[in-house]
Design a protein around this motif. Structure first.
Motif, PDB file in Angstrom:
ATOM      1  N   UNK A 158      68.995  44.328  41.444  1.00 32.37           N
ATOM      2  CA  UNK A 158      68.084  45.433  41.766  1.00 32.37           C
ATOM      3  C   UNK A 158      68.539  46.160  43.028  1.00 32.37           C
ATOM      4  N   UNK A 159      69.032  45.393  44.000  1.00 30.84           N
ATOM      5  CA  UNK A 159      69.502  46.017  45.237  1.00 30.84           C
ATOM      6  C   UNK A 159      70.757  46.837  44.988  1.00 30.84           C
ATOM      7  N   UNK A 160      71.637  46.352  44.123  1.00 25.26           N
ATOM      8  CA  UNK A 160      72.819  47.128  43.762  1.00 25.26           C
ATOM      9  C   UNK A 160      72.401  48.448  43.108  1.00 25.26           C
ATOM     10  N   UNK A 161      71.443  48.375  42.191  1.00 31.22           N
ATOM     11  CA  UNK A 161      70.961  49.594  41.525  1.00 31.22           C
ATOM     12  C   UNK A 161      70.359  50.564  42.537  1.00 31.22           C
ATOM     13  N   UNK A 162      69.667  50.015  43.532  1.00 27.99           N
ATOM     14  CA  UNK A 162      69.035  50.869  44.547  1.00 27.99           C
ATOM     15  C   UNK A 162      70.086  51.581  45.394  1.00 27.99           C
ATOM     16  N   UNK A 163      71.088  50.829  45.839  1.00 27.45           N
ATOM     17  CA  UNK A 163      72.147  51.423  46.652  1.00 27.45           C
ATOM     18  C   UNK A 163      72.921  52.455  45.848  1.00 27.45           C
ATOM     19  N   UNK A 164      73.234  52.133  44.599  1.00 27.56           N
ATOM     20  CA  UNK A 164      73.951  53.090  43.754  1.00 27.56           C
ATOM     21  C   UNK A 164      73.138  54.375  43.601  1.00 27.56           C
ATOM     22  N   UNK A 165      71.852  54.240  43.339  1.00 26.72           N
ATOM     23  CA  UNK A 165      70.999  55.420  43.147  1.00 26.72           C
ATOM     24  C   UNK A 165      70.955  56.272  44.413  1.00 26.72           C
ATOM     25  N   UNK A 166      70.862  55.627  45.566  1.00 26.77           N
ATOM     26  CA  UNK A 166      70.831  56.370  46.828  1.00 26.77           C
ATOM     27  C   UNK A 166      72.112  57.167  47.027  1.00 26.77           C
ATOM     28  N   UNK A 167      73.254  56.519  46.775  1.00 29.82           N
ATOM     29  CA  UNK A 167      74.534  57.184  46.973  1.00 29.82           C
ATOM     30  C   UNK A 167      74.750  58.302  45.954  1.00 29.82           C
ATOM     31  N   UNK A 168      74.416  58.027  44.693  1.00 30.36           N
ATOM     32  CA  UNK A 168      74.576  59.040  43.643  1.00 30.36           C
ATOM     33  C   UNK A 168      73.670  60.237  43.908  1.00 30.36           C
ATOM     34  N   UNK A 169      72.424  59.969  44.264  1.00 28.71           N
ATOM     35  CA  UNK A 169      71.489  61.064  44.529  1.00 28.71           C
ATOM     36  C   UNK A 169      71.931  61.892  45.736  1.00 28.71           C
ATOM     37  N   UNK A 170      72.499  61.223  46.737  1.00 29.19           N
ATOM     38  CA  UNK A 170      72.982  61.946  47.917  1.00 29.19           C
ATOM     39  C   UNK A 170      74.117  62.898  47.546  1.00 29.19           C
ATOM     40  N   UNK A 171      75.016  62.434  46.680  1.00 26.67           N
ATOM     41  CA  UNK A 171      76.132  63.276  46.251  1.00 26.67           C
ATOM     42  C   UNK A 171      75.641  64.448  45.415  1.00 26.67           C
ATOM     43  N   UNK A 172      74.838  64.155  44.398  1.00 21.44           N
ATOM     44  CA  UNK A 172      74.388  65.223  43.500  1.00 21.44           C
ATOM     45  C   UNK A 172      73.516  66.239  44.227  1.00 21.44           C
TER      46      UNK A 172
END
Length: 251
Positions: A75-89
């Motif tokens: 779940x923490x991996x998914x959270x970090x990925x989402x934060x980074x992806x959302x920041x880029x997009x």
């Protein structure tokens, strides 16, 4: 745990598609190159950890607590990925939302000076790389700590990952730091193609149209976003491998 393979990743395929990096068929070359990265003394350290891992007797713990820890890591991996992806997009959007990294305001002057026009985009890419490092590195450490508490076998895996990261981190960082420099080639290529099309059609250039759909600068920003997203996945691969081992250990 499988190490990141630059040649087999989506990240390298993106670089190849953008024609900013030569990607030859690696065969055994990548393994040879990887071996060349590891200093003799480091190889001894890595070998010692690996032998200890093989010699250890797997005593995988079972139960709800073990499963919860594995799920929490995922779940923490998914959270970090989402934060980074959302920041880029968000930052790459023509109308960015709340983000501390802003897409550079395009220079709309003719003639365009490529020497001064590209550096803001390089700094933009580098800012996202710093965000990736700040998000991915603590996550990897935390997942290793969770593995170390789960079972003797996973503890050895965590030790092996820590040793391998220590050996390769500096080289991988240097390689990734070259990406925003390589992107300059793509930036310049797209602008030259744009100029050639104008010459063929005998049209005057209109800087206001560069960022519109179909414009050369809009094309570049889309490609830069694609590469950033691929780099996020590349950086997460080692942690994903640890979590997958954690999940398999719970079965």
């Amino acid at each position: 745990m499988p190490r990141t393979s630059f040649h087999s990743s989506e990240f390298i395929r993106c670089l190849a598609d953008l024609e900013i990096a030569d990607v030859a068929d690696p065969g055994n070359a990548f393994a040879e190159k990887l071996g060349g990265w590891i200093h003799f003394a480091d190889a001894i350290t890595l070998s010692a950890v690996h032998k200890d891992s093989i010699a250890s007797r797997p005593q995988a713990q079972t139960g709800m607590q073990h499963d919860r820890q594995a799920a929490a890591c995922a779940a923490e991996l998914d959270r970090i990925r989402a934060l980074l992806v959302n920041a880029v997009t968000a930052s790459c959007s023509p109308r960015p939302g709340r983000t501390h990294i802003k897409l550079p305001t395009p220079v709309q002057e003719l003639p365009l000076d490529l020497a001064t026009a590209y550096p803001p985009y390089r700094r933009f890419y580098e800012a996202h790389q710093r965000d990736m490092e700040l998000g991915v590195q603590p996550l990897r450490v935390n997942v290793r700590e969770a593995l170390a508490k789960a079972s003797p076998e996973l503890r050895k895996l965590a030790e092996l990952d820590a040793t391998l990261e220590k050996i390769l981190r500096e080289r991988e960082s240097k390689l990734l730091a070259k990406v925003p420099v390589l992107l300059k080639k793509h930036f310049e290529s797209l602008f030259k193609e744009h100029q050639q099309k104008l010459a063929v059609t005998e049209q005057a250039d209109n800087p206001a149209g560069w960022t519109r759909t179909g414009g050369w600068l809009a094309h570049f920003c889309n490609d830069m976003q694609m590469l950033l997203l691929a780099e996020i996945e590349l950086r997460l691969q080692p942690t994903m491998g640890l979590i997958e081992a954690f999940r398999q250990d719970t079965q």
